[in-house]
Scaffold this motif. Structure first.
Motif, PDB file in Angstrom:
ATOM      1  N   GLU A  29      21.526 -65.203  49.550  1.00 61.11           N
ATOM      2  CA  GLU A  29      21.783 -64.339  48.546  1.00 61.11           C
ATOM      3  C   GLU A  29      22.179 -63.053  49.125  1.00 61.11           C
ATOM      4  OE1 GLU A  29      18.521 -64.815  45.311  1.00 61.11           O
ATOM      5  OE2 GLU A  29      17.705 -65.197  47.136  1.00 61.11           O
ATOM      6  N   LEU A  30      21.937 -62.737  50.486  1.00 61.66           N
ATOM      7  CA  LEU A  30      22.119 -61.456  51.277  1.00 61.66           C
ATOM      8  C   LEU A  30      23.650 -61.545  51.282  1.00 61.66           C
ATOM      9  CD1 LEU A  30      21.086 -59.282  52.891  1.00 61.66           C
ATOM     10  CD2 LEU A  30      20.967 -60.474  54.712  1.00 61.66           C
ATOM     11  N   ALA A  31      24.214 -62.600  51.550  1.00 65.84           N
ATOM     12  CA  ALA A  31      25.687 -62.794  51.455  1.00 65.84           C
ATOM     13  C   ALA A  31      26.329 -61.813  50.394  1.00 65.84           C
ATOM     14  CB  ALA A  31      26.368 -64.096  51.596  1.00 65.84           C
ATOM     15  N   ASN A  32      25.936 -62.157  49.232  1.00 66.66           N
ATOM     16  CA  ASN A  32      26.292 -61.290  48.004  1.00 66.66           C
ATOM     17  C   ASN A  32      25.798 -60.131  47.607  1.00 66.66           C
ATOM     18  OD1 ASN A  32      27.912 -64.057  47.494  1.00 66.66           O
ATOM     19  ND2 ASN A  32      25.906 -64.780  46.721  1.00 66.66           N
ATOM     20  N   ALA A  33      24.972 -59.741  48.434  1.00 66.34           N
ATOM     21  CA  ALA A  33      23.952 -58.549  47.835  1.00 66.34           C
ATOM     22  C   ALA A  33      24.836 -57.393  47.926  1.00 66.34           C
ATOM     23  CB  ALA A  33      22.707 -58.333  48.790  1.00 66.34           C
ATOM     24  N   ILE A  34      25.757 -57.343  49.123  1.00 65.75           N
ATOM     25  CA  ILE A  34      26.617 -56.150  49.160  1.00 65.75           C
ATOM     26  C   ILE A  34      27.613 -56.002  47.983  1.00 65.75           C
ATOM     27  CG2 ILE A  34      28.342 -54.809  50.485  1.00 65.75           C
ATOM     28  CD1 ILE A  34      27.120 -56.259  52.958  1.00 65.75           C
ATOM     29  N   GLU A  35      28.368 -57.243  47.788  1.00 70.27           N
ATOM     30  CA  GLU A  35      29.141 -57.153  46.569  1.00 70.27           C
ATOM     31  C   GLU A  35      28.632 -56.746  45.234  1.00 70.27           C
ATOM     32  OE1 GLU A  35      31.216 -61.012  47.246  1.00 70.27           O
ATOM     33  OE2 GLU A  35      30.442 -60.193  49.285  1.00 70.27           O
ATOM     34  N   ASN A  36      27.361 -57.320  45.156  1.00 70.70           N
ATOM     35  CA  ASN A  36      26.651 -57.181  43.874  1.00 70.70           C
ATOM     36  C   ASN A  36      25.856 -56.012  43.910  1.00 70.70           C
ATOM     37  OD1 ASN A  36      27.508 -59.502  43.134  1.00 70.70           O
ATOM     38  ND2 ASN A  36      25.774 -60.536  43.887  1.00 70.70           N
ATOM     39  N   ALA A  59      19.475 -43.483  58.794  1.00 74.29           N
ATOM     40  CA  ALA A  59      19.989 -44.513  57.638  1.00 74.29           C
ATOM     41  C   ALA A  59      19.048 -45.605  57.552  1.00 74.29           C
ATOM     42  CB  ALA A  59      21.280 -44.653  57.756  1.00 74.29           C
ATOM     43  N   LEU A  60      18.332 -45.818  56.390  1.00 70.73           N
ATOM     44  CA  LEU A  60      17.526 -46.953  56.318  1.00 70.73           C
ATOM     45  C   LEU A  60      18.030 -48.028  54.832  1.00 70.73           C
ATOM     46  CD1 LEU A  60      14.314 -45.380  57.249  1.00 70.73           C
ATOM     47  CD2 LEU A  60      15.376 -46.949  58.656  1.00 70.73           C
ATOM     48  N   VAL A  61      18.095 -49.162  55.228  1.00 64.88           N
ATOM     49  CA  VAL A  61      18.742 -50.024  54.337  1.00 64.88           C
ATOM     50  C   VAL A  61      17.630 -50.301  53.433  1.00 64.88           C
ATOM     51  CG1 VAL A  61      18.664 -52.266  55.642  1.00 64.88           C
ATOM     52  CG2 VAL A  61      20.551 -51.819  53.988  1.00 64.88           C
ATOM     53  N   ARG A  62      18.107 -50.472  52.116  1.00 67.26           N
ATOM     54  CA  ARG A  62      17.008 -50.885  51.019  1.00 67.26           C
ATOM     55  C   ARG A  62      17.915 -52.052  50.158  1.00 67.26           C
ATOM     56  NH1 ARG A  62      14.212 -49.092  53.933  1.00 67.26           N
ATOM     57  NH2 ARG A  62      13.165 -47.054  53.854  1.00 67.26           N
ATOM     58  N   TRP A  63      17.152 -53.055  49.759  1.00 71.85           N
ATOM     59  CA  TRP A  63      17.702 -54.211  48.923  1.00 71.85           C
ATOM     60  C   TRP A  63      16.849 -54.234  47.831  1.00 71.85           C
ATOM     61  CZ3 TRP A  63      17.923 -60.070  50.896  1.00 71.85           C
ATOM     62  CH2 TRP A  63      18.676 -60.772  49.944  1.00 71.85           C
ATOM     63  N   HIS A  64      17.640 -53.990  46.495  1.00 70.34           N
ATOM     64  CA  HIS A  64      17.016 -54.099  45.318  1.00 70.34           C
ATOM     65  C   HIS A  64      17.442 -55.523  44.807  1.00 70.34           C
ATOM     66  CE1 HIS A  64      16.036 -49.821  45.551  1.00 70.34           C
ATOM     67  NE2 HIS A  64      17.077 -49.692  45.808  1.00 70.34           N
ATOM     68  N   GLY A  69      12.669 -58.194  43.221  1.00 72.31           N
ATOM     69  CA  GLY A  69      12.296 -56.618  43.233  1.00 72.31           C
ATOM     70  C   GLY A  69      12.800 -56.008  44.588  1.00 72.31           C
ATOM     71  N   TYR A  70      12.009 -55.099  44.999  1.00 69.57           N
ATOM     72  CA  TYR A  70      12.486 -54.347  46.258  1.00 69.57           C
ATOM     73  C   TYR A  70      12.034 -55.205  47.530  1.00 69.57           C
ATOM     74  CZ  TYR A  70      11.982 -51.286  50.020  1.00 69.57           C
ATOM     75  OH  TYR A  70      12.028 -50.790  51.387  1.00 69.57           O
ATOM     76  N   LEU A  71      12.787 -55.117  48.049  1.00 75.55           N
ATOM     77  CA  LEU A  71      12.395 -56.107  49.659  1.00 75.55           C
ATOM     78  C   LEU A  71      12.532 -54.893  50.738  1.00 75.55           C
ATOM     79  CD1 LEU A  71      14.564 -59.344  48.981  1.00 75.55           C
ATOM     80  CD2 LEU A  71      12.010 -59.074  48.866  1.00 75.55           C
ATOM     81  N   SER A  72      11.481 -55.149  51.559  1.00 74.76           N
ATOM     82  CA  SER A  72      11.623 -54.210  52.658  1.00 74.76           C
ATOM     83  C   SER A  72      12.455 -54.727  53.707  1.00 74.76           C
ATOM     84  CB  SER A  72      10.041 -54.209  53.371  1.00 74.76           C
ATOM     85  OG  SER A  72      10.118 -54.215  54.599  1.00 74.76           O
ATOM     86  N   PRO A  73      13.091 -53.883  54.454  1.00 76.19           N
ATOM     87  CA  PRO A  73      13.990 -54.398  55.539  1.00 76.19           C
ATOM     88  C   PRO A  73      13.286 -55.434  56.664  1.00 76.19           C
ATOM     89  CG  PRO A  73      13.811 -51.927  55.655  1.00 76.19           C
ATOM     90  CD  PRO A  73      13.138 -52.412  54.461  1.00 76.19           C
ATOM     91  N   ASP A  74      12.023 -55.433  56.981  1.00 75.15           N
ATOM     92  CA  ASP A  74      11.455 -55.956  57.830  1.00 75.15           C
ATOM     93  C   ASP A  74      11.345 -57.488  57.227  1.00 75.15           C
ATOM     94  OD1 ASP A  74      10.757 -54.260  59.601  1.00 75.15           O
ATOM     95  OD2 ASP A  74       9.132 -53.671  58.554  1.00 75.15           O
ATOM     96  N   SER A  75      11.597 -57.708  55.898  1.00 81.23           N
ATOM     97  CA  SER A  75      11.598 -58.967  55.465  1.00 81.23           C
ATOM     98  C   SER A  75      12.860 -59.747  55.583  1.00 81.23           C
ATOM     99  CB  SER A  75      11.084 -59.280  53.975  1.00 81.23           C
ATOM    100  OG  SER A  75      11.909 -58.611  52.992  1.00 81.23           O
ATOM    101  N   PHE A  76      14.354 -59.238  55.648  1.00 83.50           N
ATOM    102  CA  PHE A  76      15.565 -59.538  55.622  1.00 83.50           C
ATOM    103  C   PHE A  76      16.282 -59.265  56.836  1.00 83.50           C
ATOM    104  CE2 PHE A  76      16.082 -55.901  53.217  1.00 83.50           C
ATOM    105  CZ  PHE A  76      17.161 -55.506  53.666  1.00 83.50           C
ATOM    106  N   ALA A  87      26.079 -58.155  60.958  1.00 80.24           N
ATOM    107  CA  ALA A  87      27.401 -57.459  60.961  1.00 80.24           C
ATOM    108  C   ALA A  87      28.001 -56.892  59.660  1.00 80.24           C
ATOM    109  CB  ALA A  87      28.758 -58.270  61.467  1.00 80.24           C
ATOM    110  N   ASP A  88      27.862 -57.666  58.362  1.00 81.73           N
ATOM    111  CA  ASP A  88      28.572 -56.803  57.123  1.00 81.73           C
ATOM    112  C   ASP A  88      27.483 -56.149  56.850  1.00 81.73           C
ATOM    113  OD1 ASP A  88      30.740 -58.736  57.582  1.00 81.73           O
ATOM    114  OD2 ASP A  88      29.728 -60.537  56.219  1.00 81.73           O
ATOM    115  N   MET A  89      26.361 -56.254  56.796  1.00 81.72           N
ATOM    116  CA  MET A  89      25.371 -55.397  56.378  1.00 81.72           C
ATOM    117  C   MET A  89      25.289 -54.045  57.145  1.00 81.72           C
ATOM    118  SD  MET A  89      21.392 -55.190  56.550  1.00 81.72           S
ATOM    119  CE  MET A  89      21.350 -54.123  57.951  1.00 81.72           C
ATOM    120  N   THR A  90      25.288 -54.165  58.399  1.00 76.37           N
ATOM    121  CA  THR A  90      25.411 -52.853  59.392  1.00 76.37           C
ATOM    122  C   THR A  90      26.729 -51.998  59.047  1.00 76.37           C
ATOM    123  OG1 THR A  90      24.252 -54.137  61.022  1.00 76.37           O
ATOM    124  CG2 THR A  90      25.126 -52.081  61.636  1.00 76.37           C
ATOM    125  N   LEU A  91      27.873 -52.710  58.658  1.00 76.21           N
ATOM    126  CA  LEU A  91      29.099 -52.116  58.463  1.00 76.21           C
ATOM    127  C   LEU A  91      29.026 -51.440  57.107  1.00 76.21           C
ATOM    128  CD1 LEU A  91      32.362 -54.455  59.628  1.00 76.21           C
ATOM    129  CD2 LEU A  91      31.643 -52.118  60.213  1.00 76.21           C
TER     130      LEU A  91
END
Ligand code: C2E
Ligand code: CA
Ligand code: CA
Ligand code: CA
Length: 278
Positions: A29-36, A59-64, A69-76, A87-91
């Motif tokens: 799912e993370l692969a699509n999270a950016i596009e979505n 800068a701290l990333v957040r995944w809704h 629901g909200y996922l903490s960066p430590d979980s993904f 690499a994609d996430m950091t870019l």
């Protein structure tokens, strides 16, 4: 008894299997999270303790996530680090940060921003070229960019890390050594690294105002960093007592909930513009 133990063992195995399946699906799912548009970047200020101004942010990333629901960066992030998704996430985080920096600068706020770079990415040539391209496309100069790299990331392959850091420094990016105190780096090694900033880990900072051995570590790190010509940041400042202690020992910058929680970009700009200090 053996039977009961066996049952417990199978339950344990089933739980581990569940966790594994969850992680595999999260990774997909993370692969699509950016596009979505499920990833967001928030910014936590670093307060300059001498001027009482916000001079930089992290800068701290957040995944809704749509269902979890909200996922903490430590979980993904640990999962992303096991694949190319990091690499994609950091870019994504880098490009968003560069864009937000140019908007803040246009609004008259001269802050710098730090992006976290994982161990695996640090020595990637492909990522290095992607950073160069992102900077070339951006209106923001590299002098406003900081890369936070953990002490342990540089220890995995010290000579490769050193070459990479030198390359980023030549690009004009400032390097900040993150989670300092949790790794095993020696003074001799520290001296060879092209860093501009040292970030003392929260675990040493949080009790430093009341624990004498933590206080000693913080004090000596501040002296060491200054002797090497580095700025020192303390992270995880949750109380006024803690902040006062850091001011007293001459720490340069402070980051933590007592200053501010991480904020969405527009809120961060508003905070910088009206900030009068704590
Ligand atoms: P970190 O680099 O050590 O970042 C600081 C973490 O401490 C952040 O957690 C921040 O929200 C939290 N924090 C800040 N002030 C306080 C405080 O006063 N008290 C406490 N208890 N916590 C505080 P967050 O955002 O959950 O991030 C966790 C970790 O995930 C970060 O630790 C960093 O290692 C990683 N991370 C976050 N964003 C990124 C990213 O874009 N890329 C990479 N590679 N890693 C990231
Ligand atoms: Ca960090
Ligand atoms: Ca840190
Ligand atoms: Ca930390």
């Amino acid at each position: 008894t053996a039977l009961a133990n066996d049952k417990v063992w199978h339950m344990h195995e089933a739980a581990e299997q569940d966790l594994l399946e969850q992680q595999v699906s999260l990774m997909g799912e993370l692969a699509n999270a950016i596009e979505n548009h499920q990833l967001e970047v928030q910014y936590q200020p670093k307060l300059d303790l001498k001027t009482n101004r916000i001079t930089s942010v992290e800068a701290l990333v957040r995944w809704h996530h749509p269902t979890r629901g909200y996922l903490s960066p430590d979980s993904f992030i640990p999962l992303a680090e096991k694949s190319d998704h990091i690499a994609d996430m950091t870019l994504f985080v880098l490009q968003r940060t560069l864009r937000d920096l140019s908007q803040w600068h246009a609004a008259g706020t001269e802050v710098k921003a730090a992006v976290n770079i994982s161990a695996r990415l640090l020595t990637s040539q492909v990522f290095f070229e992607a950073v160069r391209a992102a900077l070339a496309e951006s209106e923001t100069s590299a002098s406003h960019l900081i890369f936070e790299v953990t002490e342990s990331a540089t220890m995995a392959d010290p000579s490769a890390a050193l070459r990479a850091l030198e390359g980023y420094r030549q690009m004009g990016i400032t390097i900040s050594l993150d989670d300092y105190g949790t790794g095993q780096s020696t003074l001799t090694y520290l001296k060879t690294l092209p860093i501009g900033e040292l970030k003392i880990d929260r675990s040493f900072v949080e009790n430093a105002h009341e624990d004498s051995s933590d206080a000693l570590l913080v004090r000596s790190t501040v002296h060491l960093a200054h002797a090497l010509g580095l700025q020192v940041v303390a992270e995880g400042i949750e109380t006024k007592e803690c902040l006062d202690f850091l001011r007293e020992v001459g720490c340069d910058l402070a980051q933590g909930y007592h200053v501010s929680r991480p904020l969405p970009a527009p809120d961060l700009l508003a905070l910088c513009q009206r900030y009068t200090g704590v």
